[in-house]
Design a protein around this motif. Structure first.
Motif, PDB file in Angstrom:
ATOM      1  N   GLN A 185      -7.231   7.862   3.241  1.00 56.24           N
ATOM      2  CA  GLN A 185      -7.059   7.642   4.726  1.00 56.24           C
ATOM      3  C   GLN A 185      -6.204   6.527   5.075  1.00 56.24           C
ATOM      4  N   ARG A 186      -5.729   6.593   6.224  1.00 57.90           N
ATOM      5  CA  ARG A 186      -4.918   5.496   6.647  1.00 57.90           C
ATOM      6  C   ARG A 186      -5.867   4.322   7.725  1.00 57.90           C
ATOM      7  N   LYS A 187      -6.429   3.497   7.162  1.00 53.74           N
ATOM      8  CA  LYS A 187      -7.892   2.758   7.934  1.00 53.74           C
ATOM      9  C   LYS A 187      -7.270   1.624   8.527  1.00 53.74           C
ATOM     10  N   CYS A 188      -7.525   1.347   9.821  1.00 52.55           N
ATOM     11  CA  CYS A 188      -7.081  -0.121  10.391  1.00 52.55           C
ATOM     12  C   CYS A 188      -8.032  -1.110   9.844  1.00 52.55           C
ATOM     13  N   GLU A 189      -7.461  -2.284   9.512  1.00 56.22           N
ATOM     14  CA  GLU A 189      -8.293  -3.398   8.853  1.00 56.22           C
ATOM     15  C   GLU A 189      -9.309  -4.167   9.753  1.00 56.22           C
ATOM     16  N   VAL A 190      -8.759  -3.764  11.055  1.00 55.57           N
ATOM     17  CA  VAL A 190      -9.615  -4.831  12.361  1.00 55.57           C
ATOM     18  C   VAL A 190     -10.450  -3.971  12.868  1.00 55.57           C
ATOM     19  N   CYS A 191     -10.072  -2.612  13.045  1.00 58.08           N
ATOM     20  CA  CYS A 191     -11.249  -1.753  13.973  1.00 58.08           C
ATOM     21  C   CYS A 191     -12.107  -0.878  12.828  1.00 58.08           C
ATOM     22  N   GLY A 192     -11.413  -0.787  11.659  1.00 51.78           N
ATOM     23  CA  GLY A 192     -11.890   0.109  10.615  1.00 51.78           C
ATOM     24  C   GLY A 192     -11.771   1.652  11.093  1.00 51.78           C
ATOM     25  N   GLU A 193     -10.932   2.061  12.059  1.00 58.07           N
ATOM     26  CA  GLU A 193     -10.880   3.241  12.100  1.00 58.07           C
ATOM     27  C   GLU A 193      -9.670   4.002  11.422  1.00 58.07           C
ATOM     28  N   VAL A 194      -9.907   5.466  11.348  1.00 59.42           N
ATOM     29  CA  VAL A 194      -8.651   6.140  10.781  1.00 59.42           C
ATOM     30  C   VAL A 194      -7.753   6.226  11.665  1.00 59.42           C
ATOM     31  N   VAL A 195      -6.284   5.947  11.489  1.00 60.62           N
ATOM     32  CA  VAL A 195      -5.307   6.026  12.405  1.00 60.62           C
ATOM     33  C   VAL A 195      -4.361   7.131  12.258  1.00 60.62           C
ATOM     34  N   ALA A 196      -4.034   7.713  13.194  1.00 60.66           N
ATOM     35  CA  ALA A 196      -3.159   8.896  13.330  1.00 60.66           C
ATOM     36  C   ALA A 196      -1.547   8.487  12.909  1.00 60.66           C
ATOM     37  N   TYR A 197      -0.851   9.168  12.374  1.00 55.30           N
ATOM     38  CA  TYR A 197       0.645   8.755  11.967  1.00 55.30           C
ATOM     39  C   TYR A 197       1.231   8.361  13.248  1.00 55.30           C
ATOM     40  N   GLU A 198       1.174   9.055  14.530  1.00 59.19           N
ATOM     41  CA  GLU A 198       1.785   8.883  15.688  1.00 59.19           C
ATOM     42  C   GLU A 198       1.420   7.546  16.119  1.00 59.19           C
ATOM     43  N   ASP A 199       0.221   6.833  15.700  1.00 57.61           N
ATOM     44  CA  ASP A 199      -0.133   5.602  16.372  1.00 57.61           C
ATOM     45  C   ASP A 199       0.106   4.508  15.197  1.00 57.61           C
ATOM     46  N   ILE A 200       0.870   4.893  14.401  1.00 58.22           N
ATOM     47  CA  ILE A 200       1.344   3.768  13.485  1.00 58.22           C
ATOM     48  C   ILE A 200       2.744   3.167  13.740  1.00 58.22           C
ATOM     49  N   THR A 201       3.059   2.065  13.642  1.00 55.39           N
ATOM     50  CA  THR A 201       4.216   1.557  13.835  1.00 55.39           C
ATOM     51  C   THR A 201       4.349   0.395  12.630  1.00 55.39           C
ATOM     52  N   LYS A 202       5.473  -0.567  12.735  1.00 61.16           N
ATOM     53  CA  LYS A 202       5.912  -1.351  11.782  1.00 61.16           C
ATOM     54  C   LYS A 202       5.578  -2.871  12.135  1.00 61.16           C
ATOM     55  N   ALA A 203       5.470  -3.915  11.241  1.00 63.44           N
ATOM     56  CA  ALA A 203       5.264  -5.177  11.521  1.00 63.44           C
ATOM     57  C   ALA A 203       6.120  -5.969  10.464  1.00 63.44           C
ATOM     58  N   TYR A 204       6.306  -7.351  10.774  1.00 64.06           N
ATOM     59  CA  TYR A 204       6.685  -8.289   9.961  1.00 64.06           C
ATOM     60  C   TYR A 204       5.565  -9.479   9.901  1.00 64.06           C
ATOM     61  N   VAL A 245       4.661  -9.858  13.642  1.00 65.00           N
ATOM     62  CA  VAL A 245       5.406  -9.467  14.948  1.00 65.00           C
ATOM     63  C   VAL A 245       5.419  -7.982  14.747  1.00 65.00           C
ATOM     64  N   VAL A 246       4.841  -7.186  15.802  1.00 63.30           N
ATOM     65  CA  VAL A 246       4.619  -5.654  15.804  1.00 63.30           C
ATOM     66  C   VAL A 246       5.989  -5.345  16.310  1.00 63.30           C
ATOM     67  N   LEU A 247       6.957  -4.222  15.577  1.00 65.48           N
ATOM     68  CA  LEU A 247       8.028  -3.738  15.903  1.00 65.48           C
ATOM     69  C   LEU A 247       7.816  -2.251  16.268  1.00 65.48           C
ATOM     70  N   THR A 248       7.990  -1.989  17.284  1.00 69.00           N
ATOM     71  CA  THR A 248       7.863  -0.442  17.601  1.00 69.00           C
ATOM     72  C   THR A 248       9.077   0.552  17.331  1.00 69.00           C
ATOM     73  N   ALA A 249       9.003   1.637  17.478  1.00 62.37           N
ATOM     74  CA  ALA A 249      10.108   2.483  17.246  1.00 62.37           C
ATOM     75  C   ALA A 249      11.091   2.338  18.152  1.00 62.37           C
ATOM     76  N   GLN A 250      10.833   2.099  19.416  1.00 59.33           N
ATOM     77  CA  GLN A 250      11.737   1.742  20.603  1.00 59.33           C
ATOM     78  C   GLN A 250      12.597   0.471  19.841  1.00 59.33           C
TER      79      GLN A 250
END
Length: 288
Positions: free
Chosen positions: A45-64, A71-76
């Motif tokens: 499962q793709r779990k968020c370390e902050v809220c503990g929720e399982v995150v859907a692929y479409e809600d996942i982005t990248k960060a440095y 620094v959160v980097l969106t697809a745009q």
């Protein structure tokens, strides 16, 4: 085949619109992780370390993350990079094919021309053939600038990505600083072994033993279940056949003799219609 990218080849003022397709595919048997006790699938499962929720692929982005700031980097954001938005495969130079070290070669892709671009596509292909050169190109694919080589395979142009200099490691082994003494007899025997195994390479003559045996194992287990006797399915292992050989010259001599015997057996099988023997070590092997 499914198109994975669209763009164009540019060399000089010539522009060739192309579609890109993966030139290779895996033949491996797909295996899953399961619970040994009851065969239940193990899923991650793709779990968020902050809220503990399982995150859907479409809600996942990248960060440095530099250790202090994120620094959160969106697809745009990523799509806005000039290199990423470019759809051009730029020919940088034409080089002798032998100057491309095979260790650099990575993924391979076929380039299909748009119908109206068939003439310049064919012209580029023939230019590479006539000059016996390959084209070094640059382009952006999947959020990375790629260095690649463009060469001819049959009637198609093949694009093969290359590793950058800092992605290739040097063979820095202290043991190689010592040069052992090799006698003339050892070199001569080694040359005989090379000669006994000399051939023109044909990839179609080789098979992947491990994957063939894995398929056999799966089919046998489907049929026999837990009563499967693998020794009956595959026969006894031949491991340790020459484990007692410690002398280099003796090992070379035996290798030459065994190679000659196998060649003779292969020719006999070929002339008599016999098939290749079962491999025992789970590696790619040459057919008889």
């Amino acid at each position: 085949m499914r198109t994975i990218w669209k763009g164009s080849i540019s060399f000089g003022l010539v522009n060739v619109p192309v579609r890109v397709y993966s030139a290779t595919q895996s033949h491996d048997v797909s295996l899953h992780q399961v619970h040994a006790e009851d065969g239940g699938r193990i899923r991650y499962q793709r779990k968020c370390e902050v809220c503990g929720e399982v995150v859907a692929y479409e809600d996942i982005t990248k960060a440095y993350d530099d250790g202090e700031n994120t620094v959160v980097l969106t697809a745009q954001d990523l799509a806005s990079l000039p290199a990423e938005s470019s759809k051009e495969i730029e020919v940088v130079e034409f080089v002798p094919a032998k100057q491309i070290d095979p260790i650099r070669l990575d993924k391979a892709y076929y380039l299909e021309p748009e119908e109206q671009a068939l003439k310049p596509y064919t012209l580029l292909r023939r230019a590479l053939e006539d000059t016996e050169r390959s084209a070094v190109v640059r382009f952006a694919l999947r959020q990375k600038t790629r260095l690649a080589v463009l060469r001819v395979r049959d009637k198609a142009l093949l694009l093969q990505t290359m590793l950058w200099d800092d992605e290739i490691r040097e063979a820095e082994f202290d043991v190689l600083e010592t040069v052992p003494r090799i006698s003339a007899k050892e070199r001569d025997m080694a040359s005989q072994l090379v000669s006994s195994l000399a051939a023109d390479f044909d990839a179609a003559e080789f098979t992947d033993d491990y994957q063939e045996q894995l398929r056999t194992l799966v089919e046998a287990k489907l049929e026999q279940g837990e009563t499967l006797d693998t020794s009956k399915t595959f026969g006894e292992s031949e491991e340790g056949e020459d484990a007692e050989v410690v002398d280099l010259m003796e090992a070379l001599q035996r290798s030459v003799e065994r190679s000659k015997k196998r060649r003779s057996a292969s020719r006999a099988d070929a002339s008599g219609g016999g098939g290749a023997g079962q491999g025992s070590n789970g590696r790619a092997r040459k057919k008889a």
